[in-house]
Design an enzyme around this catalytic site. Structure first.
Site, short mmCIF file in Angstrom:
data_model
loop_
_atom_site.label_atom_id
_atom_site.label_comp_id
_atom_site.label_asym_id
_atom_site.label_seq_id
_atom_site.Cartn_x
_atom_site.Cartn_y
_atom_site.Cartn_z
N GLU A 1 -1.97 -7.81 8.33
CA GLU A 1 -0.96 -8.36 9.16
C GLU A 1 -0.53 -9.73 8.87
O GLU A 1 -0.30 -10.32 9.96
CB GLU A 1 -1.77 -8.17 10.43
CG GLU A 1 -1.63 -6.57 10.97
CD GLU A 1 -2.04 -6.44 12.26
OE1 GLU A 1 -2.78 -7.43 13.11
OE2 GLU A 1 -1.80 -5.45 12.80
N HIS B 1 0.59 -1.36 0.18
CA HIS B 1 0.11 -0.17 -0.06
C HIS B 1 0.71 1.26 -0.05
O HIS B 1 2.05 1.28 0.45
CB HIS B 1 -0.95 -0.01 1.26
CG HIS B 1 -0.29 -0.06 2.51
ND1 HIS B 1 0.19 1.12 3.12
CD2 HIS B 1 0.17 -0.81 3.44
CE1 HIS B 1 0.98 0.92 4.21
NE2 HIS B 1 0.74 -0.17 4.48
N ARG C 1 -6.31 1.64 3.97
CA ARG C 1 -5.02 2.27 3.32
C ARG C 1 -4.66 1.45 1.88
O ARG C 1 -4.33 1.74 1.10
CB ARG C 1 -3.70 2.43 4.07
CG ARG C 1 -3.27 1.12 4.80
CD ARG C 1 -2.15 1.60 5.56
NE ARG C 1 -1.71 0.45 6.64
CZ ARG C 1 -2.27 -0.14 7.68
NH1 ARG C 1 -3.22 0.52 8.10
NH2 ARG C 1 -1.65 -1.01 8.22
#
Length: 172
Positions: free
Chosen positions: A87, A14, A61
């Protein structure tokens, strides 16, 4: 599609995120990120890869990065927003990619570090030109992407199975 034909995976981090008083999952892009995401989209278009599928983390994001980048592509691939990409470790990312249908020839994964960089490093059993050197010297800054190729089914994707073909990161 035959499993003997090469497949492409683009691992896209990102763009630069802001740090407002919200939880991490909801962080929006910073001004620089809103500038870098379309530039990354142009560079993705320059690869000439006709993406069949985009797998995008559900974080704000990554969704915003994809929204700005995809407008620069010649055609919009089917997009799946996948919670498991947020994550995720390289192993978890491989597990998600292993679920990709075999009619998908080229996939784009929009995610986060350290998972995206780790996955690029883990999958790359070899590299072409100076791609590995450029990725090694720059790391994997925001809005960077790595282009990898492998032969076989998505279920067979594993560490060392791909070749790093290209790497791009925005200028600092």
């Amino acid at each position: 599609m035959s499993v003997a034909e090469p497949r492409r995976i683009v691992l896209f981090r990102h763009a630069k995120a802001d740090w407002p008083e919200v939880n991490d999952h909801e962080r929006p892009l910073a001004e620089r990120g809103r500038k870098d995401a379309p530039e990354a989209g142009l560079r993705l278009a320059d690869t000439g890869i006709p993406f069949d599928l985009a797998l995008c983390s559900t974080a704000a994001r990554t969704r915003e990065t994809w929204k700005l980048a995809v407008h620069e592509l010649p055609h919009r691939p089917r997009t799946v927003y996948e919670e498991r990409l947020y994550e995720a470790s390289p192993g978890e990312l491989i597990a998600v990619l292993n679920e990709t249908p075999d009619d998908v020839r080229s996939a784009l994964l929009i995610g986060h570090n350290p998972g995206v960089q780790g996955l690029a490093e883990v999958l790359s059993g070899g590299s072409e030109g100076d791609a590995r050197q450029r990725m090694g010297s720059r790391g994997f800054p925001t809005a960077a992407f790595a282009v990898l190729s492998f032969t076989g089914s998505w279920k067979s994707l594993e560490p060392g199975a791909a070749t790093l073909l290209d790497y791009w990161a925005p200028s600092e």
